[in-house]
Enzyme design. Sequence first.
Site: not given
Length: 421
Positions: A298, A202, A365
Amino acid sequence: MKKLLWSLTLFGLTLLILLPVNGMVEFDEMEWFTDFNGTKMFQTEGDIYSDAKFPVVGLTLIQSAAAKGAVCLDGSLPGYHFHRGSGSGARNWLVQLEGGGWCDTIRNCVYRKTTRRGSSKYMEKQIPFIGILSDKAAENPDFYNWNRVKVRYCDGGSFSGDSENKAAQLQFRGKRIWLAAMEELMSKGMRQAKQALLSGCSAGGLASILRCDDFGNMFSPSTRVKCLSDAGFFLDAIDVSGGRSLRRLYAGVVKLQKLETKLPRDCLNSLNPTSCFFPQNLINQIKTPLFILNAAYDSWQIQESIAPKSADPSGSWHDCRLNYAKCSTSQIHFLQGFRNRMVNLVKGFAKPSKNGVFLNSCFAHCQTERYDTWYSKNSPSVKNKGIAVAVGDWYFERGGAKLIDCAYPCDKTCHNLVFRG
Protein backbone atom coordinates in the site's frame (compact mmCIF):
# COMPACT_ATOMS: atom_id res chain seq x y z
CA MET A 1 13.07 21.35 -4.85
CA LYS A 2 11.35 18.09 -5.65
CA LYS A 3 8.21 18.12 -7.71
CA LEU A 4 5.41 15.65 -8.02
CA LEU A 5 3.63 15.06 -11.27
CA TRP A 6 -0.11 15.14 -10.91
CA SER A 7 -2.65 14.11 -13.49
CA LEU A 8 -5.93 15.96 -13.39
CA THR A 9 -8.92 14.40 -15.04
CA LEU A 10 -12.05 16.47 -15.33
CA PHE A 11 -14.96 15.38 -17.48
CA GLY A 12 -12.66 13.43 -19.77
CA LEU A 13 -9.98 16.14 -20.10
CA THR A 14 -6.53 15.20 -18.83
CA LEU A 15 -4.11 17.91 -17.78
CA LEU A 16 -0.63 17.68 -16.29
CA ILE A 17 0.44 20.08 -13.60
CA LEU A 18 3.68 20.24 -11.63
CA LEU A 19 3.17 20.96 -7.96
CA PRO A 20 6.10 21.83 -5.68
CA VAL A 21 6.40 19.73 -2.58
CA ASN A 22 8.69 20.76 0.23
CA GLY A 23 9.26 18.10 2.85
CA MET A 24 6.79 15.55 4.08
CA VAL A 25 3.23 15.58 2.84
CA GLU A 26 0.81 16.17 5.67
CA PHE A 27 -1.96 13.67 6.33
CA ASP A 28 -4.49 16.31 5.37
CA GLU A 29 -3.07 16.51 1.90
CA MET A 30 -3.05 12.81 1.38
CA GLU A 31 -6.20 11.81 -0.35
CA TRP A 32 -3.53 12.31 -2.97
CA PHE A 33 -3.86 9.10 -4.79
CA THR A 34 -7.53 8.96 -5.67
CA ASP A 35 -8.80 12.41 -4.94
CA PHE A 36 -11.62 12.53 -7.46
CA ASN A 37 -13.38 15.04 -5.24
CA GLY A 38 -10.65 17.41 -6.35
CA THR A 39 -10.45 15.62 -9.73
CA LYS A 40 -6.76 14.95 -9.32
CA MET A 41 -4.64 11.89 -8.81
CA PHE A 42 -1.04 10.81 -8.97
CA GLN A 43 0.29 9.57 -12.26
CA THR A 44 0.41 5.81 -12.56
CA GLU A 45 2.49 3.59 -14.78
CA GLY A 46 -0.53 3.03 -16.98
CA ASP A 47 -1.68 6.66 -17.23
CA ILE A 48 -4.97 5.43 -18.71
CA TYR A 49 -8.15 7.32 -17.97
CA SER A 50 -11.66 7.15 -19.30
CA ASP A 51 -12.72 9.46 -22.09
CA ALA A 52 -16.34 9.02 -21.10
CA LYS A 53 -18.38 11.87 -19.72
CA PHE A 54 -18.87 11.16 -16.06
CA PRO A 55 -22.06 12.01 -14.23
CA VAL A 56 -21.46 15.18 -12.23
CA VAL A 57 -23.37 15.02 -8.98
CA GLY A 58 -24.30 17.94 -6.78
CA LEU A 59 -23.65 18.33 -3.05
CA THR A 60 -26.62 18.02 -0.69
CA LEU A 61 -26.19 19.43 2.81
CA ILE A 62 -28.05 17.59 5.57
CA GLN A 63 -30.28 20.35 6.89
CA SER A 64 -31.52 18.30 9.84
CA ALA A 65 -27.97 17.67 11.06
CA ALA A 66 -27.51 20.90 13.04
CA ALA A 67 -30.33 20.09 15.45
CA LYS A 68 -28.73 16.69 16.04
CA GLY A 69 -25.28 18.13 16.64
CA ALA A 70 -24.07 16.21 13.59
CA VAL A 71 -21.61 18.75 12.26
CA CYS A 72 -18.17 19.00 10.69
CA LEU A 73 -15.06 20.00 12.65
CA ASP A 74 -15.94 23.69 12.24
CA GLY A 75 -19.64 23.27 13.04
CA SER A 76 -20.84 23.44 9.43
CA LEU A 77 -23.41 21.04 8.00
CA PRO A 78 -22.21 17.69 6.62
CA GLY A 79 -23.19 16.59 3.14
CA TYR A 80 -23.36 13.91 0.49
CA HIS A 81 -23.73 13.46 -3.28
CA PHE A 82 -26.59 11.28 -4.48
CA HIS A 83 -27.20 9.84 -7.95
CA ARG A 84 -30.52 7.99 -8.06
CA GLY A 85 -30.72 4.48 -9.49
CA SER A 86 -33.02 3.23 -12.20
CA GLY A 87 -34.49 0.09 -13.69
CA SER A 88 -33.35 -3.10 -12.02
CA GLY A 89 -31.18 -1.07 -9.65
CA ALA A 90 -33.89 1.29 -8.40
CA ARG A 91 -34.11 -0.49 -5.03
CA ASN A 92 -30.41 -1.17 -4.62
CA TRP A 93 -28.08 1.18 -2.72
CA LEU A 94 -24.33 1.74 -2.72
CA VAL A 95 -23.10 4.12 -0.01
CA GLN A 96 -19.48 5.18 -0.21
CA LEU A 97 -17.70 6.87 2.70
CA GLU A 98 -15.14 9.42 1.60
CA GLY A 99 -11.57 9.12 2.84
CA GLY A 100 -8.92 11.72 3.55
CA GLY A 101 -6.61 10.86 6.45
CA TRP A 102 -7.05 11.94 10.06
CA CYS A 103 -6.06 14.78 12.35
CA ASP A 104 -4.38 13.79 15.61
CA THR A 105 -3.59 17.12 17.28
CA ILE A 106 -5.46 20.33 18.03
CA ARG A 107 -3.21 22.18 15.61
CA ASN A 108 -3.82 19.73 12.77
CA CYS A 109 -7.57 19.70 13.34
CA VAL A 110 -7.76 23.50 13.52
CA TYR A 111 -5.97 23.63 10.19
CA ARG A 112 -8.27 20.95 8.81
CA LYS A 113 -11.26 23.22 9.59
CA THR A 114 -10.05 25.46 6.77
CA THR A 115 -10.26 22.66 4.20
CA ARG A 116 -12.95 20.45 2.68
CA ARG A 117 -11.80 17.75 5.11
CA GLY A 118 -13.17 19.73 8.04
CA SER A 119 -15.82 22.04 6.67
CA SER A 120 -18.56 21.87 4.07
CA LYS A 121 -17.83 25.52 3.32
CA TYR A 122 -14.87 24.32 1.25
CA MET A 123 -16.37 21.20 -0.30
CA GLU A 124 -16.83 21.00 -4.07
CA LYS A 125 -20.41 21.72 -5.03
CA GLN A 126 -20.26 19.03 -7.70
CA ILE A 127 -18.08 15.95 -8.18
CA PRO A 128 -17.79 13.36 -10.96
CA PHE A 129 -18.88 9.80 -10.15
CA ILE A 130 -16.18 7.44 -11.43
CA GLY A 131 -15.18 3.81 -10.89
CA ILE A 132 -17.56 2.01 -8.56
CA LEU A 133 -19.80 5.11 -8.67
CA SER A 134 -20.01 5.26 -12.47
CA ASP A 135 -23.42 5.11 -14.13
CA LYS A 136 -22.15 3.25 -17.19
CA ALA A 137 -22.50 -0.51 -17.50
CA ALA A 138 -19.31 -0.65 -19.57
CA GLU A 139 -17.36 0.85 -16.64
CA ASN A 140 -19.27 -0.50 -13.67
CA PRO A 141 -21.31 -3.56 -14.75
CA ASP A 142 -22.73 -4.65 -11.39
CA PHE A 143 -23.60 -1.34 -9.72
CA TYR A 144 -24.04 1.21 -12.52
CA ASN A 145 -27.81 1.60 -12.11
CA TRP A 146 -27.94 1.45 -8.33
CA ASN A 147 -28.67 4.41 -6.10
CA ARG A 148 -25.11 5.64 -5.50
CA VAL A 149 -24.11 7.95 -2.67
CA LYS A 150 -20.83 9.59 -1.67
CA VAL A 151 -20.91 10.72 1.98
CA ARG A 152 -18.39 13.51 2.52
CA TYR A 153 -15.77 13.23 5.25
CA CYS A 154 -15.28 16.22 7.53
CA ASP A 155 -14.75 14.91 11.08
CA GLY A 156 -11.11 13.74 10.97
CA GLY A 157 -11.85 10.49 12.81
CA SER A 158 -13.28 8.03 10.26
CA PHE A 159 -16.91 8.71 11.23
CA SER A 160 -16.33 7.53 14.81
CA GLY A 161 -16.19 10.41 17.29
CA ASP A 162 -18.81 12.10 19.44
CA SER A 163 -17.12 14.80 21.49
CA GLU A 164 -15.88 18.37 21.23
CA ASN A 165 -13.08 20.69 22.23
CA LYS A 166 -14.70 23.97 23.17
CA ALA A 167 -11.43 25.84 23.67
CA ALA A 168 -10.32 25.09 20.10
CA GLN A 169 -13.89 25.28 18.72
CA LEU A 170 -13.65 21.79 17.31
CA GLN A 171 -16.53 19.36 16.86
CA PHE A 172 -15.64 15.67 16.68
CA ARG A 173 -19.05 14.37 15.59
CA GLY A 174 -18.29 11.69 13.02
CA LYS A 175 -20.65 9.14 14.53
CA ARG A 176 -23.49 11.66 14.55
CA ILE A 177 -22.72 12.60 10.94
CA TRP A 178 -22.93 8.93 10.03
CA LEU A 179 -26.31 8.57 11.73
CA ALA A 180 -27.71 11.78 10.24
CA ALA A 181 -26.64 10.74 6.74
CA MET A 182 -28.11 7.25 7.11
CA GLU A 183 -31.41 8.61 8.46
CA GLU A 184 -31.71 10.97 5.52
CA LEU A 185 -30.91 8.25 2.99
CA MET A 186 -33.41 5.94 4.66
CA SER A 187 -36.06 8.61 4.17
CA LYS A 188 -35.13 8.83 0.48
CA GLY A 189 -35.85 5.18 -0.17
CA MET A 190 -32.94 3.22 1.27
CA ARG A 191 -35.27 1.75 3.91
CA GLN A 192 -36.88 -0.32 1.15
CA ALA A 193 -33.56 -1.53 -0.27
CA LYS A 194 -33.42 -5.03 -1.69
CA GLN A 195 -29.62 -4.91 -1.79
CA ALA A 196 -27.15 -2.56 -0.11
CA LEU A 197 -23.38 -2.15 -0.11
CA LEU A 198 -21.35 0.10 2.19
CA SER A 199 -17.96 0.97 0.74
CA GLY A 200 -15.15 3.37 1.44
CA CYS A 201 -11.58 4.16 0.44
CA SER A 202 -8.58 4.83 2.72
CA ALA A 203 -9.85 6.51 5.92
CA GLY A 204 -13.29 5.83 4.46
CA GLY A 205 -12.26 2.19 4.04
CA LEU A 206 -11.46 2.07 7.75
CA ALA A 207 -14.84 3.69 8.42
CA SER A 208 -16.60 1.06 6.31
CA ILE A 209 -15.13 -1.56 8.65
CA LEU A 210 -15.96 0.39 11.83
CA ARG A 211 -19.53 1.08 10.68
CA CYS A 212 -20.16 -2.21 8.87
CA ASP A 213 -22.35 -3.91 11.46
CA ASP A 214 -24.15 -0.62 12.17
CA PHE A 215 -25.02 -0.53 8.48
CA GLY A 216 -26.10 -4.17 8.44
CA ASN A 217 -28.36 -3.69 11.45
CA MET A 218 -30.29 -0.92 9.70
CA PHE A 219 -31.99 -3.29 7.28
CA SER A 220 -34.47 -6.13 7.46
CA PRO A 221 -33.12 -9.72 7.27
CA SER A 222 -34.48 -10.01 3.73
CA THR A 223 -32.09 -7.32 2.45
CA ARG A 224 -28.71 -8.44 1.14
CA VAL A 225 -26.27 -6.18 3.00
CA LYS A 226 -22.48 -6.26 2.68
CA CYS A 227 -19.46 -3.99 3.18
CA LEU A 228 -16.37 -3.25 1.11
CA SER A 229 -13.15 -1.74 2.46
CA ASP A 230 -10.80 -0.39 -0.21
CA ALA A 231 -7.28 0.48 1.02
CA GLY A 232 -8.59 0.63 4.57
CA PHE A 233 -6.61 -2.29 5.97
CA PHE A 234 -4.05 -0.21 7.87
CA LEU A 235 -1.56 -2.40 9.74
CA ASP A 236 -0.11 -1.77 13.18
CA ALA A 237 3.28 -2.08 11.53
CA ILE A 238 6.85 -1.53 12.65
CA ASP A 239 8.50 1.26 10.67
CA VAL A 240 12.06 1.39 9.35
CA SER A 241 13.34 2.85 12.65
CA GLY A 242 11.80 0.08 14.73
CA GLY A 243 9.00 2.34 15.96
CA ARG A 244 5.29 2.42 15.18
CA SER A 245 4.51 5.66 13.36
CA LEU A 246 0.89 4.87 12.52
CA ARG A 247 0.19 3.71 16.09
CA ARG A 248 1.37 7.11 17.33
CA LEU A 249 -0.96 8.85 14.91
CA TYR A 250 -3.91 6.65 15.84
CA ALA A 251 -3.23 7.11 19.54
CA GLY A 252 -3.49 10.86 18.99
CA VAL A 253 -6.79 10.53 17.12
CA VAL A 254 -8.26 8.23 19.77
CA LYS A 255 -7.23 10.51 22.63
CA LEU A 256 -8.21 13.78 20.95
CA GLN A 257 -11.63 12.56 19.84
CA LYS A 258 -12.23 10.60 23.06
CA LEU A 259 -12.87 7.37 21.19
CA GLU A 260 -12.04 5.19 24.20
CA THR A 261 -15.68 4.17 24.60
CA LYS A 262 -16.84 4.67 20.99
CA LEU A 263 -14.96 1.82 19.33
CA PRO A 264 -16.32 -1.74 18.96
CA ARG A 265 -17.05 -3.19 22.39
CA ASP A 266 -15.95 -6.72 21.52
CA CYS A 267 -12.48 -5.37 20.80
CA LEU A 268 -12.32 -3.05 23.82
CA ASN A 269 -13.04 -6.01 26.08
CA SER A 270 -9.62 -7.43 25.28
CA LEU A 271 -7.45 -4.66 23.78
CA ASN A 272 -6.64 -1.00 24.39
CA PRO A 273 -8.56 1.68 22.43
CA THR A 274 -5.71 2.49 20.04
CA SER A 275 -5.45 -1.18 19.05
CA CYS A 276 -9.20 -1.14 18.41
CA PHE A 277 -8.75 1.55 15.74
CA PHE A 278 -6.70 -0.93 13.68
CA PRO A 279 -8.72 -3.12 11.28
CA GLN A 280 -6.60 -6.20 12.01
CA ASN A 281 -8.18 -6.31 15.47
CA LEU A 282 -11.73 -5.76 14.22
CA ILE A 283 -12.34 -7.75 11.05
CA ASN A 284 -12.80 -11.17 12.65
CA GLN A 285 -15.56 -9.85 14.92
CA ILE A 286 -17.71 -8.32 12.17
CA LYS A 287 -20.92 -10.22 11.53
CA THR A 288 -21.93 -8.52 8.27
CA PRO A 289 -20.20 -9.94 5.15
CA LEU A 290 -17.07 -7.91 4.43
CA PHE A 291 -14.71 -7.66 1.46
CA ILE A 292 -11.14 -6.45 1.95
CA LEU A 293 -9.51 -4.94 -1.13
CA ASN A 294 -5.94 -3.80 -0.59
CA ALA A 295 -2.58 -3.46 -2.28
CA ALA A 296 -0.06 -5.60 -0.40
CA TYR A 297 2.45 -2.77 -0.86
CA ASP A 298 0.00 0.00 0.00
CA SER A 299 1.58 3.25 -1.20
CA TRP A 300 0.08 5.33 1.60
CA GLN A 301 1.34 2.96 4.25
CA ILE A 302 4.83 2.86 2.71
CA GLN A 303 4.87 6.66 2.66
CA GLU A 304 3.45 7.41 6.08
CA SER A 305 3.59 4.26 8.22
CA ILE A 306 6.54 2.14 7.12
CA ALA A 307 9.05 4.76 5.94
CA PRO A 308 7.85 8.23 6.95
CA LYS A 309 10.44 10.98 7.00
CA SER A 310 10.30 11.05 10.81
CA ALA A 311 11.49 7.43 10.91
CA ASP A 312 14.14 7.98 8.25
CA PRO A 313 16.24 11.02 9.30
CA SER A 314 19.17 9.91 7.13
CA GLY A 315 16.94 9.83 4.05
CA SER A 316 18.03 6.33 3.06
CA TRP A 317 14.41 5.45 2.19
CA HIS A 318 13.68 8.69 0.36
CA ASP A 319 13.95 7.38 -3.19
CA CYS A 320 12.34 4.03 -2.41
CA ARG A 321 9.31 5.55 -0.73
CA LEU A 322 8.71 7.74 -3.79
CA ASN A 323 9.32 5.07 -6.41
CA TYR A 324 9.37 1.35 -5.70
CA ALA A 325 11.71 0.82 -8.70
CA LYS A 326 14.44 2.61 -6.73
CA CYS A 327 14.23 0.33 -3.70
CA SER A 328 17.33 -1.66 -2.79
CA THR A 329 17.30 -5.41 -2.28
CA SER A 330 17.21 -4.97 1.49
CA GLN A 331 14.38 -2.44 1.26
CA ILE A 332 12.33 -4.77 -0.91
CA HIS A 333 13.00 -7.50 1.66
CA PHE A 334 11.61 -5.19 4.37
CA LEU A 335 8.52 -4.52 2.27
CA GLN A 336 8.08 -8.24 1.67
CA GLY A 337 7.86 -8.66 5.43
CA PHE A 338 5.06 -6.07 5.50
CA ARG A 339 3.21 -7.96 2.76
CA ASN A 340 3.65 -11.28 4.55
CA ARG A 341 2.10 -9.83 7.68
CA MET A 342 -0.87 -8.50 5.73
CA VAL A 343 -1.39 -11.86 4.03
CA ASN A 344 -1.23 -13.72 7.34
CA LEU A 345 -3.74 -11.34 8.95
CA VAL A 346 -6.35 -11.80 6.22
CA LYS A 347 -6.04 -15.57 5.92
CA GLY A 348 -8.21 -16.32 8.95
CA PHE A 349 -10.65 -13.58 8.01
CA ALA A 350 -11.04 -15.06 4.52
CA LYS A 351 -12.05 -18.53 5.75
CA PRO A 352 -15.77 -17.84 6.37
CA SER A 353 -17.64 -18.09 3.09
CA LYS A 354 -19.39 -14.76 3.68
CA ASN A 355 -16.14 -12.75 3.47
CA GLY A 356 -14.05 -11.84 0.44
CA VAL A 357 -10.47 -10.74 -0.22
CA PHE A 358 -8.60 -9.21 -3.15
CA LEU A 359 -4.98 -8.62 -2.14
CA ASN A 360 -2.82 -7.69 -5.10
CA SER A 361 0.93 -7.10 -5.11
CA CYS A 362 0.77 -3.54 -6.37
CA PHE A 363 2.24 -0.29 -5.06
CA ALA A 364 -1.11 1.47 -5.01
CA HIS A 365 -3.72 3.01 -2.74
CA CYS A 366 -7.47 2.97 -3.42
CA GLN A 367 -8.55 1.01 -6.48
CA THR A 368 -12.36 1.25 -6.57
CA GLU A 369 -12.61 4.97 -7.28
CA ARG A 370 -10.58 5.00 -10.48
CA TYR A 371 -11.73 4.00 -13.92
CA ASP A 372 -8.45 2.36 -14.88
CA THR A 373 -8.13 0.20 -11.78
CA TRP A 374 -11.80 -0.59 -11.14
CA TYR A 375 -12.96 -1.93 -14.50
CA SER A 376 -11.09 -1.48 -17.75
CA LYS A 377 -9.40 -3.73 -20.27
CA ASN A 378 -6.12 -3.62 -18.36
CA SER A 379 -7.34 -3.30 -14.77
CA PRO A 380 -5.22 -5.06 -12.12
CA SER A 381 -6.11 -8.71 -11.78
CA VAL A 382 -5.33 -11.75 -9.66
CA LYS A 383 -5.72 -15.18 -11.28
CA ASN A 384 -7.13 -13.39 -14.35
CA LYS A 385 -9.93 -11.80 -12.36
CA GLY A 386 -10.15 -8.01 -12.19
CA ILE A 387 -11.17 -5.98 -9.14
CA ALA A 388 -14.72 -5.10 -10.20
CA VAL A 389 -15.42 -8.68 -11.27
CA ALA A 390 -14.05 -10.04 -7.98
CA VAL A 391 -16.16 -7.64 -5.91
CA GLY A 392 -19.26 -8.39 -7.99
CA ASP A 393 -18.70 -12.15 -7.79
CA TRP A 394 -18.43 -11.89 -4.01
CA TYR A 395 -21.43 -9.59 -3.58
CA PHE A 396 -23.73 -11.65 -5.79
CA GLU A 397 -22.22 -14.94 -4.58
CA ARG A 398 -21.01 -16.01 -7.99
CA GLY A 399 -17.87 -17.54 -6.46
CA GLY A 400 -14.11 -16.96 -6.63
CA ALA A 401 -13.86 -14.14 -4.10
CA LYS A 402 -10.72 -15.06 -2.14
CA LEU A 403 -7.81 -13.82 -4.22
CA ILE A 404 -4.32 -13.28 -2.81
CA ASP A 405 -1.55 -12.39 -5.25
CA CYS A 406 1.96 -13.79 -5.33
CA ALA A 407 4.69 -11.46 -4.06
CA TYR A 408 6.30 -8.62 -6.02
CA PRO A 409 7.49 -8.62 -8.79
CA CYS A 410 5.22 -11.34 -10.17
CA ASP A 411 2.16 -9.18 -10.98
CA LYS A 412 2.41 -7.46 -14.38
CA THR A 413 -1.13 -6.02 -14.26
CA CYS A 414 -0.49 -3.39 -11.58
CA HIS A 415 -1.14 0.32 -11.96
CA ASN A 416 1.64 1.33 -9.63
CA LEU A 417 1.79 4.87 -8.31
CA VAL A 418 4.98 6.55 -9.44
CA PHE A 419 6.37 9.83 -8.13
CA ARG A 420 8.50 11.81 -10.57
CA GLY A 421 11.46 13.88 -9.40
